[in-house]
Design a protein around this motif. Structure first.
Motif, PDB file in Angstrom:
ATOM      1  N   TYR A 132      51.764  45.578  35.645  1.00 27.85           N
ATOM      2  CA  TYR A 132      50.346  45.342  35.035  1.00 27.85           C
ATOM      3  C   TYR A 132      50.027  46.404  33.831  1.00 27.85           C
ATOM      4  O   TYR A 132      49.657  46.027  32.853  1.00 27.85           O
ATOM      5  CB  TYR A 132      49.104  45.576  36.071  1.00 27.85           C
ATOM      6  CG  TYR A 132      48.066  45.487  35.399  1.00 27.85           C
ATOM      7  CD1 TYR A 132      47.199  44.414  35.661  1.00 27.85           C
ATOM      8  CD2 TYR A 132      47.157  46.707  34.982  1.00 27.85           C
ATOM      9  CE1 TYR A 132      46.022  44.353  35.085  1.00 27.85           C
ATOM     10  CE2 TYR A 132      45.868  46.650  34.460  1.00 27.85           C
ATOM     11  CZ  TYR A 132      45.368  45.246  34.697  1.00 27.85           C
ATOM     12  OH  TYR A 132      43.796  45.398  34.186  1.00 27.85           O
TER      13      TYR A 132
ATOM     14  N   ALA B 191      49.326  45.521  29.905  1.00 29.91           N
ATOM     15  CA  ALA B 191      48.162  45.902  29.396  1.00 29.91           C
ATOM     16  C   ALA B 191      48.578  46.643  28.057  1.00 29.91           C
ATOM     17  O   ALA B 191      47.787  46.558  27.031  1.00 29.91           O
ATOM     18  CB  ALA B 191      47.330  46.880  30.209  1.00 29.91           C
TER      19      ALA B 191
ATOM     20  N   ASN C 255      40.554  51.203  32.409  1.00 24.89           N
ATOM     21  CA  ASN C 255      40.943  49.982  32.823  1.00 24.89           C
ATOM     22  C   ASN C 255      42.160  50.349  34.127  1.00 24.89           C
ATOM     23  O   ASN C 255      41.902  49.577  35.131  1.00 24.89           O
ATOM     24  CB  ASN C 255      41.979  49.406  31.672  1.00 24.89           C
ATOM     25  CG  ASN C 255      42.588  48.000  32.206  1.00 24.89           C
ATOM     26  OD1 ASN C 255      42.684  47.722  33.397  1.00 24.89           O
ATOM     27  ND2 ASN C 255      43.573  47.564  31.337  1.00 24.89           N
TER      28      ASN C 255
ATOM     29  N   THR D 135      41.625  49.108  38.390  1.00 25.42           N
ATOM     30  CA  THR D 135      42.701  48.257  38.561  1.00 25.42           C
ATOM     31  C   THR D 135      43.330  48.905  39.779  1.00 25.42           C
ATOM     32  O   THR D 135      43.792  48.323  40.992  1.00 25.42           O
ATOM     33  CB  THR D 135      43.956  48.097  37.554  1.00 25.42           C
ATOM     34  OG1 THR D 135      43.249  47.553  36.415  1.00 25.42           O
ATOM     35  CG2 THR D 135      45.163  47.196  38.172  1.00 25.42           C
TER      36      THR D 135
ATOM     37  N   HIS E 128      34.913  41.892  35.492  1.00 22.18           N
ATOM     38  CA  HIS E 128      35.783  42.617  34.980  1.00 22.18           C
ATOM     39  C   HIS E 128      36.942  42.649  36.350  1.00 22.18           C
ATOM     40  O   HIS E 128      38.117  42.851  36.207  1.00 22.18           O
ATOM     41  CB  HIS E 128      35.633  44.077  34.484  1.00 22.18           C
ATOM     42  CG  HIS E 128      34.980  43.973  33.378  1.00 22.18           C
ATOM     43  ND1 HIS E 128      35.399  43.088  32.283  1.00 22.18           N
ATOM     44  CD2 HIS E 128      34.095  44.830  32.852  1.00 22.18           C
ATOM     45  CE1 HIS E 128      34.434  43.330  31.156  1.00 22.18           C
ATOM     46  NE2 HIS E 128      33.479  44.180  31.664  1.00 22.18           N
ATOM     47  N   TRP E 129      36.445  42.958  37.641  1.00 25.00           N
ATOM     48  CA  TRP E 129      37.092  42.899  38.730  1.00 25.00           C
ATOM     49  C   TRP E 129      37.760  41.910  38.987  1.00 25.00           C
ATOM     50  O   TRP E 129      38.900  41.582  39.277  1.00 25.00           O
ATOM     51  CB  TRP E 129      36.078  43.131  40.095  1.00 25.00           C
ATOM     52  CG  TRP E 129      36.802  43.589  41.147  1.00 25.00           C
ATOM     53  CD1 TRP E 129      37.002  44.658  41.679  1.00 25.00           C
ATOM     54  CD2 TRP E 129      37.325  42.569  42.223  1.00 25.00           C
ATOM     55  NE1 TRP E 129      37.755  44.917  42.809  1.00 25.00           N
ATOM     56  CE2 TRP E 129      37.995  43.453  43.144  1.00 25.00           C
ATOM     57  CE3 TRP E 129      37.603  41.419  42.352  1.00 25.00           C
ATOM     58  CZ2 TRP E 129      38.623  42.757  44.479  1.00 25.00           C
ATOM     59  CZ3 TRP E 129      37.972  40.685  43.219  1.00 25.00           C
ATOM     60  CH2 TRP E 129      38.657  41.461  44.327  1.00 25.00           C
TER      61      TRP E 129
ATOM     62  N   THR F 298      38.819  39.534  36.497  1.00 24.53           N
ATOM     63  CA  THR F 298      39.760  39.251  35.473  1.00 24.53           C
ATOM     64  C   THR F 298      41.039  40.288  36.007  1.00 24.53           C
ATOM     65  O   THR F 298      42.070  39.834  35.724  1.00 24.53           O
ATOM     66  CB  THR F 298      39.198  39.872  34.347  1.00 24.53           C
ATOM     67  OG1 THR F 298      38.069  38.992  33.994  1.00 24.53           O
ATOM     68  CG2 THR F 298      40.333  39.642  33.114  1.00 24.53           C
ATOM     69  N   LYS F 299      40.777  41.410  36.500  1.00 28.74           N
ATOM     70  CA  LYS F 299      42.024  42.448  36.743  1.00 28.74           C
ATOM     71  C   LYS F 299      42.844  41.810  37.798  1.00 28.74           C
ATOM     72  O   LYS F 299      43.884  41.907  38.196  1.00 28.74           O
ATOM     73  CB  LYS F 299      41.350  43.822  37.000  1.00 28.74           C
ATOM     74  CG  LYS F 299      40.728  44.446  35.702  1.00 28.74           C
ATOM     75  CD  LYS F 299      40.419  45.702  35.859  1.00 28.74           C
ATOM     76  CE  LYS F 299      40.018  46.708  34.692  1.00 28.74           C
ATOM     77  NZ  LYS F 299      39.131  45.940  33.708  1.00 28.74           N
TER      78      LYS F 299
END
Length: 419
Positions: free
Chosen positions: A116, A120, A137, A141, A182-183, A185-186
């Motif tokens: 990941y 990124a 980020n 994550t 965002h949670w 998406t990650k």
């Protein structure tokens, strides 16, 4: 007085959790202790601080008795109130349960997280692991990985309902809509990495759709008289960050720089003859650290003579004080004079600005970023077209720039009324 069985040596009925006003951030600080380690968190309002204090008091009490429900422990860990290692020690029964749940076919979450992070960095324009945005980020994550590893060690058991249930839990815990978005998406990207590594056949979170949240808090725009006042008053706060606060204020109001750009701004960026500021890749020669702006952040900004004149005077002031270095905002300070050849951290700049706002009794919603919003809004008011404004701002998306124009259109909606 009898002691509890937990090895910390707490006295019965004695709590260490506390709440105090924290003037430096214009907020409230809450502290609590787990296994001798002090934890702390910050809340904007006293009501939020009281709610958090009540929760961490329960956590402290539970950690001393060693008794708590598994869902409570996982929630504490996810919120960052308790680490996994502390939970293993404070709640031995939970440790045994966690060990039994682990199976030989558990996913390798370190491998997933590494993939990941590499993805990124590859997709980032800056490719810089030291950037604050990248660190933030990865922080969130890792919290998601913590949840997955404890609740679904074998990712093949993970379903869409599990992910939806987690989203509902976040919403019910008053997480902001953007945090929930965002949670998700990650989580999608993390499980995509697991699919790529062959740990799971398909990604159950891909079928979940959330509507993009709307902006709730309006941008804070500083009025012209307030801007003049701030520029003048900033000269009275040279005792902080090597006298750099007046420079930071002017880089924001006259050039619209982001705090990170201010921190890396070198003297060579500014052309005194052409009255322009060139945002470019920068290297700290002393540490070897390199700052690489994203493609759209590399830009040239025309600046007023007032900025050029101030910067020239500031350079001489820094030389007299023996603070002069390659950066407009030199690092270190009176106690760390050997750091003047390094750049100042953006957190230090923002902290100094917050202290000035508090000291001056100004609107606490004014931040260093408000200077950038004000700069772009005033350019839009002056008639600068949206494409030029996008280039000056360094926005990757034109719709971000258009947000400034929408605000101006709202101001003028009633100008045509006949009364």
């Amino acid at each position: 007085m009898a002691f509890l069985t937990f090895q910390e040596g707490y006295k019965e009925g004695y709590r260490l959790a506390s709440k105090h006003p924290f003037k430096a951030r214009s907020c409230w600080r809450i502290k609590w202790r787990i296994r001798g380690k002090v934890h702390q968190a910050y809340k904007k309002t006293e009501a939020d601080a009281d709610r958090l204090l009540a929760r961490v008091i329960l956590l402290e009490d539970a950690s001393r008795s060693g008794i708590a429900q598994q869902s409570e422990i996982l929630d504490w860990i996810e919120r960052g109130w308790l680490s996994t290692d502390e939970a293993m020690v404070a709640f031995p029964g939970w440790k045994d349960t966690g060990a039994r749940r682990r199976r030989t076919d558990d996913a390798n979450f370190k491998e997933i997280l590494d993939l990941y992070e590499q993805r990124a960095l590859d997709e980032s324009k800056a490719h810089d692991a030291g950037r604050k945005s990248h660190r933030n980020n990865m922080g969130q994550t890792r919290q998601i990985v913590e949840w997955l590893s404890m609740e679904h060690p074998d990712l093949r058991d993970l379903t869409e309902d599990h992910v939806r249930g987690k989203l509902r839990q976040l919403e019910s815990s008053n997480y902001s809509p953007w945090t929930v978005m965002h949670w998700l998406t990650k989580t999608r990207i993390l499980i995509d990495c697991a699919v790529k590594l062959g740990m799971i056949e398909e990604n159950p979170s891909r079928s979940i759709r959330l509507r993009q949240p709307k902006r709730v808090a309006p941008r804070v725009i500083i009025e012209p008289d307030e801007a003049v006042h701030l520029l003048e008053r900033s000269l009275h706060y040279r005792q902080w960050i090597n006298g750099g606060l007046p420079t930071a204020c002017r880089l924001g109001l006259y050039a619209g720089l982001r705090p990170e750009e201010m921190a890396w701004c070198q003297w060579g960026w500014l052309s005194a003859t052409r009255h322009r500021l060139d945002i470019q890749e920068t290297v700290c020669e002393e540490t070897g650290k390199r700052w690489i702006p994203k493609d759209w952040e590399m830009r040239v900004i025309g600046v007023k003579a007032a900025l050029v004149e101030f910067v020239a005077a500031q350079k001489e002031w820094l030389k007299r004080k023996d603070f002069f270095g390659p950066f407009m905002l030199p690092g270190g300070g009176a106690r760390r004079s050997g750091f003047k050849n390094r750049h100042l951290s953006e957190n230090a700049i923002q902290s100094a600005f917050r202290k000035m706002v508090i000291a001056e009794g100004l609107n606490p919603k004014i931040t260093l970023y408000s200077f950038r919003h004000t700069f772009l809004t005033e350019l839009a008011r002056a008639g600068v077209d949206v494409r030029t404004l996008q280039e000056i701002a360094g926005h990757s998306e034109i719709r971000t720039t258009e947000g400034y124009l929408h605000a101006l259109r709202a101001e003028k909606q009633t100008d045509g009324l006949p009364y």
